[in-house]
Design an enzyme around this catalytic site. Structure first.
Site, mmCIF file in Angstrom:
data_model
loop_
_atom_site.group_PDB
_atom_site.id
_atom_site.type_symbol
_atom_site.label_atom_id
_atom_site.label_comp_id
_atom_site.label_asym_id
_atom_site.label_seq_id
_atom_site.Cartn_x
_atom_site.Cartn_y
_atom_site.Cartn_z
ATOM 1 N N HIS A 1 1.366 6.644 -1.831
ATOM 2 C CA HIS A 1 0.567 5.971 -0.805
ATOM 3 C C HIS A 1 -0.750 5.568 -1.440
ATOM 4 O O HIS A 1 -1.559 6.415 -1.796
ATOM 5 C CB HIS A 1 0.323 6.915 0.392
ATOM 6 C CG HIS A 1 -0.123 6.196 1.621
ATOM 7 N ND1 HIS A 1 -1.414 5.751 1.783
ATOM 8 C CD2 HIS A 1 0.549 5.818 2.728
ATOM 9 C CE1 HIS A 1 -1.512 5.148 2.965
ATOM 10 N NE2 HIS A 1 -0.337 5.166 3.559
ATOM 11 N N HIS B 1 0.803 -1.226 0.000
ATOM 12 C CA HIS B 1 0.000 0.000 0.000
ATOM 13 C C HIS B 1 0.837 1.278 0.000
ATOM 14 O O HIS B 1 0.297 2.352 -0.234
ATOM 15 C CB HIS B 1 -0.935 0.019 1.203
ATOM 16 C CG HIS B 1 -0.228 0.363 2.471
ATOM 17 N ND1 HIS B 1 0.540 -0.545 3.153
ATOM 18 C CD2 HIS B 1 -0.127 1.533 3.138
ATOM 19 C CE1 HIS B 1 1.072 0.049 4.194
ATOM 20 N NE2 HIS B 1 0.686 1.308 4.222
#
Lengths: 182, 96
Positions: free
Chosen positions: A98, A83
């Site tokens: 992100h 992630h």
């Protein structure tokens, strides 16, 4: 003609600035509108967020989004869940992607990791594949901040006019590093 | 020139969330309030201490719950900095 400049992968414009390619396709969202103060208040760095959209046509049934390297460099961080990643890029830039918000809690569900931490990477290289719909099904926003973390080393940063960008093809951020850091 | 103060303390990382983008950004934001140069290292780890003003280097330490973390500061406010930063980690990034 202004605004019609040639845009190659990782190519530097005449002024010596560094161009970072869009790491995923989607619609641009200003950082101030990201519902997380760490990003909205630029504590993690300066840049823009992307609301990802699948590259394939809806008819194909493929809803996945591929995250590609925004520049050449070292993949200094790739969290096991996929992630979040950080790239040591040209000109000493530290670039952070992100994927989604609070997605650390998913522990990799909905993510397929395509590279390894420590890899030397090339602009446009696939790093992670994920399904924005799967994130939303789990109650997470797919909105993905793309940041230059070490703003101290940056003279000026310009965000693409958008409103949409294509992964690995459009320039997302143009960054002028400070002279002493180059 | 005032003599350089060096302060160092080890703490256990207690947060359920690893020191990834969000908590690392909060930590770095706090670091920037001090003049001291701050580094973070994993106790007994093989990676060199990371500059605490680099979000990328902080994230690359792969700090997770239970990791022993060494905070080191050099500069006139080193002791205040180490106290504040170790406190931040011990309180799971909540303000006192």
């Amino acid at each position: 003609m202004k605004g019609d400049m040639a845009r190659g992968a990782g190519a530097a414009p005449a002024t010596g600035a560094i161009e970072l390619l869009a790491p995923m396709s989607g619609r641009l969202v200003p950082l101030e509108e990201v519902p997380d103060p760490v990003f909205a208040e630029r504590m993690a760095g300066d840049g823009v967020a992307i609301e990802p959209e699948p590259e394939a046509s809806p008819a194909s049934g493929d809803r996945s989004v591929t995250v590609v390297a925004p520049c050449d460099g070292l993949l200094a961080v790739l969290f096991p869940g996929g992630h979040a990643m950080a790239i040591a890029g040209p000109g000493g830039l530290e670039v952070i992607v992100h994927v989604g918000l609070d997605t650390v809690e998913l522990a990799g569900a909905g993510f397929e990791v395509l590279a390894r931490q420590g890899d030397r990477i090339r602009a446009g290289q696939p790093l992670v594949r994920f399904d924005p719909a799967a994130l939303r099904d789990r109650g997470k926003r797919a909105l993905s901040p793309v940041l230059v973390a070490n703003v101290d080393a940056v003279e000026r940063l310009q965000v693409s006019a958008g409103p949409t960008v294509r992964a690995g093809r459009d320039v997302l951020l143009t960054v002028w590093p400070k002279e002493e850091t180059r | 020139m005032s003599p350089e103060v060096v302060a160092e303390r080890a703490v256990t990382y207690v947060s359920d969330v690893p020191l990834h983008a969000r908590p690392a950004a909060v930590f770095m934001d706090r670091v920037k309030r001090f003049k001291a140069r701050v580094t973070v290292a994993v106790e007994g780890g093989d990676k060199p201490p990371a500059d605490a003003r680099s979000l990328m280097r902080l994230m690359a330490l792969s700090i997770t719950k239970g990791t022993r973390v060494v905070i080191r500061a050099v500069g006139e406010d080193a002791e205040t900095a180490v106290a504040a930063l170790t406190g931040l980690i011990e309180r799971d990034f909540r303000d006192p």
